[in-house]
Scaffold this motif. Structure first.
Motif, PDB file in Angstrom:
ATOM      1  N   CYS A  27      71.942  37.202 -25.088  1.00 46.61           N
ATOM      2  CA  CYS A  27      72.997  38.089 -25.564  1.00 46.61           C
ATOM      3  C   CYS A  27      74.375  37.475 -25.339  1.00 46.61           C
ATOM      4  O   CYS A  27      75.296  37.672 -26.138  1.00 46.61           O
ATOM      5  CB  CYS A  27      72.880  39.461 -24.904  1.00 46.61           C
ATOM      6  N   ALA A  28      74.515  36.702 -24.271  1.00 46.11           N
ATOM      7  CA  ALA A  28      75.803  36.064 -23.996  1.00 46.11           C
ATOM      8  C   ALA A  28      76.157  35.039 -25.059  1.00 46.11           C
ATOM      9  O   ALA A  28      77.319  34.905 -25.449  1.00 46.11           O
ATOM     10  CB  ALA A  28      75.778  35.414 -22.619  1.00 46.11           C
ATOM     11  N   ALA A  29      75.150  34.312 -25.539  1.00 41.83           N
ATOM     12  CA  ALA A  29      75.388  33.343 -26.602  1.00 41.83           C
ATOM     13  C   ALA A  29      75.554  34.034 -27.949  1.00 41.83           C
ATOM     14  O   ALA A  29      76.414  33.661 -28.755  1.00 41.83           O
ATOM     15  CB  ALA A  29      74.243  32.337 -26.661  1.00 41.83           C
ATOM     16  N   GLU A  30      74.755  35.052 -28.209  1.00 40.21           N
ATOM     17  CA  GLU A  30      74.842  35.774 -29.482  1.00 40.21           C
ATOM     18  C   GLU A  30      76.208  36.429 -29.661  1.00 40.21           C
ATOM     19  O   GLU A  30      76.682  36.602 -30.791  1.00 40.21           O
ATOM     20  CB  GLU A  30      73.739  36.836 -29.562  1.00 40.21           C
ATOM     21  N   ALA A  72      75.571  45.941 -20.530  1.00 39.71           N
ATOM     22  CA  ALA A  72      74.333  45.670 -21.248  1.00 39.71           C
ATOM     23  C   ALA A  72      74.004  44.177 -21.267  1.00 39.71           C
ATOM     24  O   ALA A  72      72.847  43.792 -21.409  1.00 39.71           O
ATOM     25  CB  ALA A  72      74.426  46.202 -22.679  1.00 39.71           C
ATOM     26  N   CYS A  73      75.032  43.355 -21.136  1.00 46.28           N
ATOM     27  CA  CYS A  73      74.858  41.891 -21.172  1.00 46.28           C
ATOM     28  C   CYS A  73      75.675  41.287 -20.026  1.00 46.28           C
ATOM     29  O   CYS A  73      76.772  40.769 -20.227  1.00 46.28           O
ATOM     30  CB  CYS A  73      75.318  41.348 -22.524  1.00 46.28           C
ATOM     31  N   THR A  75      81.713  38.923 -31.403  1.00 47.81           N
ATOM     32  CA  THR A  75      80.914  40.147 -31.405  1.00 47.81           C
ATOM     33  C   THR A  75      81.170  40.885 -30.098  1.00 47.81           C
ATOM     34  O   THR A  75      80.713  40.435 -29.038  1.00 47.81           O
ATOM     35  CB  THR A  75      79.413  39.837 -31.538  1.00 47.81           C
ATOM     36  N   PRO A  76      81.932  41.979 -30.115  1.00 48.32           N
ATOM     37  CA  PRO A  76      82.188  42.709 -28.863  1.00 48.32           C
ATOM     38  C   PRO A  76      80.896  43.088 -28.159  1.00 48.32           C
ATOM     39  O   PRO A  76      79.941  43.554 -28.794  1.00 48.32           O
ATOM     40  CB  PRO A  76      82.949  43.945 -29.341  1.00 48.32           C
ATOM     41  N   THR A  77      80.856  42.826 -26.862  1.00 45.09           N
ATOM     42  CA  THR A  77      79.633  43.021 -26.084  1.00 45.09           C
ATOM     43  C   THR A  77      79.945  43.779 -24.814  1.00 45.09           C
ATOM     44  O   THR A  77      80.927  43.466 -24.121  1.00 45.09           O
ATOM     45  CB  THR A  77      78.999  41.659 -25.738  1.00 45.09           C
TER      46      THR A  77
END
Length: 330
Positions: A266-269, A211-212, A205-207
């Protein structure tokens, strides 16, 4: 008429442990020393030429080493008499700050924050010893030829938070050359962790890092990694990791995106919606980056969710820990 009663609250990793492992192990790290606690299945203070394999099993986030010791013992019995005769079991316990006063432990007892031990972070006392240095002390004891002259293999396995420890330890491992000189093979068994260490910015999932900000930071990425892992550059760490004997065990039913112990940061998601997806994504990530010579093995454990005992005692678990027959399908 029955009386409705509230469900008992699930145990928290921020509570003190109920049981402390009974064997002390002195550990000296780069920044000091302390005493680590663990269980061993035999007296490892005297020579034992019958030991050819040592299996270390790391607990989950509740630090319940006594539970994982029982699972390891059950798995060893299932592996058969030959495995029982030749195997030493080691079950370490990474104690946390709250455990020391609650269990009236000596001040020289190593302890970490409730999460810091999972990623090789320095201890909070009595000295900033990395949790990976504590594991190194186990490796050093096992590699002592005066004690274990016939040791040929060390397996280090972990489930859930323990799987996080093993995966990061495998990525930062320092003992390859020393063990190879002794003819000792290493295997790392990573079972159902909430997240993995990535060697690049690629994610399922590009992040946006803005934001994270933790998405590329240790323990999810290589930025700001602890001193234990800071002595080698990223390409070296990755090349060494993919060359190691790593077995990923994924529960085929460990796919609950709302599991109470799942890392929902968010890092894990960014790695996927649940543990099963994150493991499959990670294996695909490394396979794509290393199409030639990638030696890691992934096995799904049919019918099992987030259950350490069921994972370790399954046919796939027995094969990973003891090279027992069974679990042929990848």
């Amino acid at each position: 008429m029955g009386i409705d009663r509230p469900a008992a609250a699930a145990p928290s990793h921020r509570e003190a442990v109920k049981v402390v492992a009974d064997t002390p192990l002195p550990v000296t790290g780069a920044a000091g020393a302390g005493v680590f606690r663990l269980y061993v299945s035999r007296d490892w203070s005297k020579p034992d030429p019958s030991v050819t394999r040592a299996v270390t099993v790391i607990h989950g986030r509740l630090r319940n080493a006594v539970v994982y010791r029982r699972s390891a013992e059950t798995a060893l019995v299932a592996a058969g008499p030959e495995a029982q005769a030749e195997t030493l079991l080691v079950t370490p316990q990474f104690l946390a700050d709250q455990d020391i006063p609650a269990r009236d432990l000596p001040p020289d007892t190593l302890r970490w924050t409730a999460e810091g031990w999972m990623g090789g972070e320095p201890a909070t006392g009595p000295a900033p010893v990395s949790s990976f240095e504590a594991l190194d002390a186990i490796m050093d004891r096992l590699a002592d030829r005066a004690l274990f002259p016939n040791l040929r293999q060390i397996v280090i396995a972990g489930h859930s938070a323990g799987g996080q420890v093993v995966q990061r330890y495998a990525a930062a491992f320092r003992k390859d050359a020393a063990l190879a000189r002794l003819g000792v093979r290493m295997r790392f068994v990573v079972a159902n962790p909430s997240s993995y260490l990535y060697f690049s910015a690629d994610r399922s999932t590009p992040t946006d890092p803005k934001a994270c900000p933790d998405v590329d930071r240790w323990k999810y990425g290589l930025q700001d990694r602890p001193p234990y892992a800071a002595d080698r550059d990223a390409p070296t760490l990755e090349a060494e990791y993919v060359a190691r004997d790593v077995v990923m065990l994924l529960g085929a039913k460990d796919a609950d995106p709302n599991h109470r112990a799942l890392d929902r940061s968010c890092a894990a998601e960014a790695q996927g919606p649940n543990r099963l997806a994150r493991g499959l994504n990670y294996f695909d990530y490394l396979s794509a980056r290393h199409p030639d010579g990638f030696r890691h093995v992934l096995r799904r454990v049919a019918g099992v969710g987030h259950n350490g005992d069921a994972m370790l005692t399954s046919p796939c678990g027995l094969r990973a820990l003891f090279d027992a027959p069974g679990c042929d399908a990848p």
